[in-house]
Design a protein around this motif. Structure first.
Motif, short mmCIF file in Angstrom:
data_model
loop_
_atom_site.label_atom_id
_atom_site.label_comp_id
_atom_site.label_asym_id
_atom_site.label_seq_id
_atom_site.Cartn_x
_atom_site.Cartn_y
_atom_site.Cartn_z
N UNK A 41 0.87 -1.17 0.00
CA UNK A 41 0.00 0.00 0.00
C UNK A 41 0.91 1.22 0.00
N UNK A 42 0.71 2.10 -0.98
CA UNK A 42 1.57 3.25 -1.17
C UNK A 42 0.74 4.52 -1.08
N UNK A 43 1.26 5.50 -0.36
CA UNK A 43 0.59 6.79 -0.26
C UNK A 43 0.60 7.45 -1.64
N UNK A 44 -0.56 7.74 -2.22
CA UNK A 44 -0.60 8.32 -3.57
C UNK A 44 0.01 9.72 -3.63
N UNK A 45 0.25 10.32 -2.49
CA UNK A 45 0.88 11.63 -2.45
C UNK A 45 2.39 11.57 -2.68
N UNK A 46 2.91 10.35 -2.90
CA UNK A 46 4.34 10.17 -3.13
C UNK A 46 4.58 9.44 -4.46
N UNK A 47 4.38 10.14 -5.58
CA UNK A 47 4.51 9.49 -6.89
C UNK A 47 5.91 8.94 -7.16
N UNK A 71 -7.23 1.19 -2.28
CA UNK A 71 -8.04 0.67 -1.17
C UNK A 71 -7.88 1.52 0.06
N UNK A 72 -8.90 1.46 0.88
CA UNK A 72 -8.91 2.12 2.17
C UNK A 72 -8.98 1.00 3.21
N UNK A 73 -7.85 0.65 3.85
CA UNK A 73 -7.82 -0.54 4.69
C UNK A 73 -8.71 -0.49 5.93
N UNK A 74 -8.99 0.70 6.43
CA UNK A 74 -9.85 0.88 7.59
C UNK A 74 -10.73 2.09 7.34
N UNK A 75 -11.91 2.16 7.95
CA UNK A 75 -12.81 3.28 7.69
C UNK A 75 -12.19 4.66 7.92
N UNK A 76 -11.29 4.79 8.89
CA UNK A 76 -10.70 6.10 9.16
C UNK A 76 -9.31 6.27 8.55
N UNK A 101 -6.60 6.70 5.21
CA UNK A 101 -6.63 7.29 3.87
C UNK A 101 -6.73 6.20 2.80
N UNK A 102 -7.02 6.61 1.58
CA UNK A 102 -7.04 5.69 0.45
C UNK A 102 -5.62 5.55 -0.07
N UNK A 103 -5.17 4.32 -0.24
CA UNK A 103 -3.82 4.03 -0.70
C UNK A 103 -3.83 3.42 -2.09
N UNK A 104 -2.73 3.60 -2.81
CA UNK A 104 -2.50 2.91 -4.07
C UNK A 104 -2.09 1.49 -3.73
#
Length: 54
Positions: free
Chosen positions: A14-20, A37-42, A44-47
């Motif tokens: 899972x990669x933070x999309x803010x780090x291209x 995907x968002x692994x938990x409800x709270x 962030x969405x990850x690549x």
């Protein structure tokens, strides 16, 4: 490849999309962007990236 007695077929990251640049580095190592995907409800969405082994 060195065998460690394990039989996993792939690696998922899972990669933070803010780090291209990080995503590009993993792509250079053979990982593919397979979705987001968002692994938990709270959380962030990850690549989501996958690399098959073997």
């Amino acid at each position: 490849m060195v065998s460690l007695g394990r039989d996993e077929r792939g690696v998922t990251l899972l990669v933070d999309p803010g780090h291209p640049k990080v995503k590009a580095l993993y792509e250079g190592w053979g990982y593919l962007h397979i979705g987001d995907q968002q692994p938990f409800p709270d959380a962030p969405v990850y690549t989501t990236m996958l690399r098959t082994l073997g």
